[in-house]
Write an enzyme that holds these catalytic residues in place. Structure first.
Site, PDB file in Angstrom:
ATOM      1  CB  SER A 132      39.689  42.421  32.194  1.00  0.00           C
ATOM      2  OG  SER A 132      39.610  42.954  33.499  1.00  0.00           O
TER       3      SER A 132
ATOM      4  CE  LYS B 104      43.532  42.778  34.558  1.00  0.00           C
ATOM      5  NZ  LYS B 104      42.742  42.693  33.326  1.00  0.00           N
TER       6      LYS B 104
END
Length: 771
Positions: free
Chosen positions: A675, A718
């Site tokens: 990511s 996140k």
């Protein structure tokens, strides 16, 4: 043919008088006494007819047979107890034509029922056959005297012979009444011969049964004698009372255990073996242990589910804050069970980091459903016998953890927690995860077989809940049988609420304090969450709160203070310097530095990626303890930029003139995952073009060689880290838009999410526009 009007009727209970019979009758009912007295005043004749039901005390006309016997009263004697004893002689059969109105006793109008004779020779043959059958019956029954046989032989009137023989047979009243009602003499003789034959068959069967019972009794007496001998032998050998007391106790327990028939048969068979084997034999203790396990297991006992949805919801909310998906799934299960009244137990698998409340949630589910709770820890289990049990042939054999758990549960429908299912191992001893397949398969677990118990056991009513930290280590076939519910962790807001409502009151109580003696301000709690813990759950937070309570207790006791108030500033005095720092947004736009968002086992964090250029020959250096996947992301970003150098206004020969160094700070911490792809690409483009990266922008997404942005996981965590770090804009992959629903509303309001499909869009939003 004789007809009579107004003749008194005497109902007979349980007996019947035939013509030519002389019999004593005891009469006590008022109506019956009145009928006899009236008959004595008139011509001493009375009509005798049997009641249909013996139990009726006050019979009506419908309760009395229509055909009876006209009799003459020979004698009458009043007894001291108020009853009358009469001697009657039957005269002839008669049929009731009409009932007269009379309140004192029954009065009837009758007509004589004349006998119908057939062929004399036929009647003679039937009489001889009847006498012969009667003699044979008397030999078998031995209830009638020989004088009776002699007197019967002397009777030469067919009808009278039939009546006298019937009177000596042990027949029911309805059978005797049928004989009385047959006026045709040959038919009557045939019917009685048939009755005697039936009685002889019954007598022979009784005799046969009697002999069998006698044999059985003899066998029982023999067994009793042998047992007594065995007791004496065992006593001499030192076994004080033998096994009789134990066997009797076990027999009673088996009968009270509510086992299915097949299990009870197995238990009694094993008990028979146990009784015969000497106590000194090693097998004796093995068999006893097996029988006791069969007795101890629940076979039919179950708790009644509480299917009140609001009640269950209140308990789940009281015990746990957040975890909406899990709670919703439990309430769905209860609702379906309420509608269908029967449903196979679901197999739930709660996956999440340590300390998020997986085990305590399972306990709350049991409490909300009014079910017993049992837990089996599977961490480190590497032998399939731990699940299925050992064969009884081994010394020290025991059932597996599933059967052990069911014994502890004491019901067939508990909530069964399989803790740490991802930490089962497999080696040369066996594969326990394969053994778990049968336990967790709703189509198979109704016939679960344990090696020790041997007989099948029904697990279909059990609600299994498994917990795991890492779903990737659970074997595929096992995972396929479970419904996975991910518990990612708690947001700061949720941790604050949990600390305030649950953890702090609990620790205040456990450390001997009162609520009035300690107050922890919200700013102190927030600092405690951010700077003294780094975790997805709340276990570390609880430990830190316990430390605060201990420090407060010491202050209260040693300094004689009545109340301690903990503020953000005082927290460092109590607990020392903060243990952790968290990523924060850059103070100004910088070239070659981009802020990425990372998903860690402790939740989410920000990741600063730095790119530095210096003269060289195109060497790419990666540092920061990066995993293989993260290195590959850097290579992919580098290759994409080389292929699009002109469009990005980058010198196409940059890789021949410069070496590139990509660094991710906190090098002691291992980092891996795809990511960070777009973050590395953005930092690279920024360094090569000299355009700064916006300080308020965080990003996450995987990048391909063609610049496409692929979806990632852990968006909720996140986003929390971005909000905590002070970022205001988050660039996410287009395919992750659906995950925005999972993010708390308070976080969504503070962040601007930009979904993107391509790296060009990322650069457009992340880089400061050229002047």
């Amino acid at each position: 043919m004789t007809n009579k009007n107004n003749i008194p009727l005497l109902p007979l209970r349980g007996l019947l008088v035939y013509p030519s019979m002389v019999m004593h009758l005891d009469v006590g009912r008022d109506k019956s006494v009145a009928a006899i007295e009236t008959a004595m005043v008139e011509d001493n004749e009375i009509f005798l007819s049997a009641q249909r039901e013996v139990s009726v005390d006050e019979p009506s006309t419908d309760d009395i047979y229509n055909i009876g016997t006209v009799a003459k009263i020979k004698q009458m004697l009043k007894l001291p107890n108020g009853t009358i004893r009469i001697l009657v002689e039957g005269l002839y059969r008669a049929q009731i034509e009409d009932h007269m109105e009379n309140n004192e006793f029954f009065k009837v109008s009758i007509s004589e029922l004349e006998e119908e004779h057939g062929d004399r020779n036929e009647e003679e043959a039937l009489m001889r056959s009847l006498v012969e059958q009667f003699e044979q019956y008397i030999k078998v029954s031995k209830k009638v005297s020989d004088e009776t046989v002699s007197s019967v032989k002397d009777i030469d009137i067919p009808g009278r012979l039939a009546d006298i023989v019937t009177s000596h047979l042990p027949l029911k009243i309805k059978d005797k009444q049928k004989v009385l009602e047959i006026a045709d003499v040959p038919e009557r003789l045939k019917h009685i011969i048939e009755l005697i034959n039936n009685e002889k068959e019954v007598m022979n069967l009784e005799k046969k049964i009697g002999q069998q019972v006698k044999k059985s009794m003899e066998r029982t007496q023999k067994e009793y004698y042998l047992r007594e001998q065995m007791k004496a032998i065992q006593k001499e050998l030192g076994d004080k009372d033998g096994k009789s007391g134990e066997v009797a106790e076990l027999t009673e327990k088996i009968e009270n255990a509510n086992m299915p028939e097949r299990i009870e048969a197995v238990a009694k068979k094993e008990l028979g073996r146990y009784e015969k084997i000497p106590s000194s034999s090693a097998e004796s203790s093995v068999i006893r242990n097996y029988i006791e396990w069969l007795i101890a297991l629940p076979w039919t006992e179950e708790t009644v589910d509480n299917l009140d949805i609001p009640h269950a919801e209140d308990i789940l909310n009281a015990d746990h804050y957040g975890l909406e998906k899990v709670k919703e799934r439990i309430l769905e299960y209860l609702a379906v069970q309420k509608l269908t009244e029967s449903i196979k137990g679901p197999i739930l698998c709660l996956v999440g980091p340590p300390g998020v409340g997986k085990t305590s949630l399972a306990r709350s589910i049991a409490r909300s459903m009014n079910r017993n709770f049992v837990r089996a820890s599977l961490g480190g289990v590497r032998d399939d016998a731990e699940i299925r049990g050992h064969r009884r042939t081994y010394v020290g054999a025991m059932p597996g953890r599933i059967i052990q758990g069911m014994k502890k549960a004491e019901t067939v429908n508990p909530v069964f927690l399989l803790d740490e299912i991802d930490k089962m191992a497999s080696d040369f001893r066996g594969d326990p995860s394969s053994a778990m397949l049968e336990v967790l398969d709703p189509e198979q677990n109704n016939t679960f077989s344990d090696h020790f118990i041997e007989e099948t056991y029904d697990l279909s009513n059990v609600m299994f809940i498994a917990t795991a930290n890492n779903m990737n280590t659970i074997p595929g076939p096992l995972l396929d049988r479970m419904e996975v519910i991910s518990i990612a962790g708690y947001t700061e807001v949720e941790k604050l609420h949990i600390a305030k409502e649950h953890l702090l009151p609990k620790q205040i109580k456990e450390n001997g304090l009162k609520k009035s003696q300690l107050q922890v301000r919200e700013d102190a709690l927030l600092k405690l969450v951010r700077r003294y813990t780094r975790e997805a759950g709340v276990r570390g937070l609880e430990r830190q709160l316990a430390a605060v309570c201990r420090k407060a207790a010491k202050i209260i006791v040693s300094e004689d203070k009545k109340r301690v108030v903990v503020t953000e500033k005082q927290l460092e005095t109590l607990l020392g310097k903060p243990l952790f720092r968290y990523g924060q947004a850059e103070l100004e736009d910088q070239v070659g530095t981009a802020t990425g968002l990372a998903y860690t086992s402790a939740g989410g964090d920000t990741l600063s990626i730095e790119v530095s250029l210096y003269p060289g020959k195109g060497k790419l250096t990666l540092t920061g303890k990066l995993g293989d996947v993260m290195k590959e992301s850097a290579q992919a970003a580098f290759s994409y930029i080389r292929s699009r150098a002109e469009e990005l206004k980058i010198d196409p020969e940059f890789h021949d003139k410069n070496d590139i160094h990509i660094h991710v700070p906190e090098g002691a911490t291992p980092k891996d995952g795809p990511s960070a792809g777009i973050t590395m690409a953005t930092a690279l483009v920024s360094a090569l073009t000299g355009r700064p990266v916006r300080k308020e922008v965080g990003m996450t997404g995987e990048v391909t060689l063609r610049g496409r942005v692929l979806p990632i996981g852990g968006l909720k965590e996140k986003s929390l880290s971005a909000h905590r770090a002070g970022l205001t804009t988050v660039i996410i992959p287009k395919d992750n838009e659906k995950d925005l629903e999972d993010i708390p509303e308070s976080i969504r309001e503070g962040l601007h999410f930009i979904p993107v499909d391509h790296l060009d869009e990322v650069l457009k939003h992340a880089l400061v526009e050229e002047k």
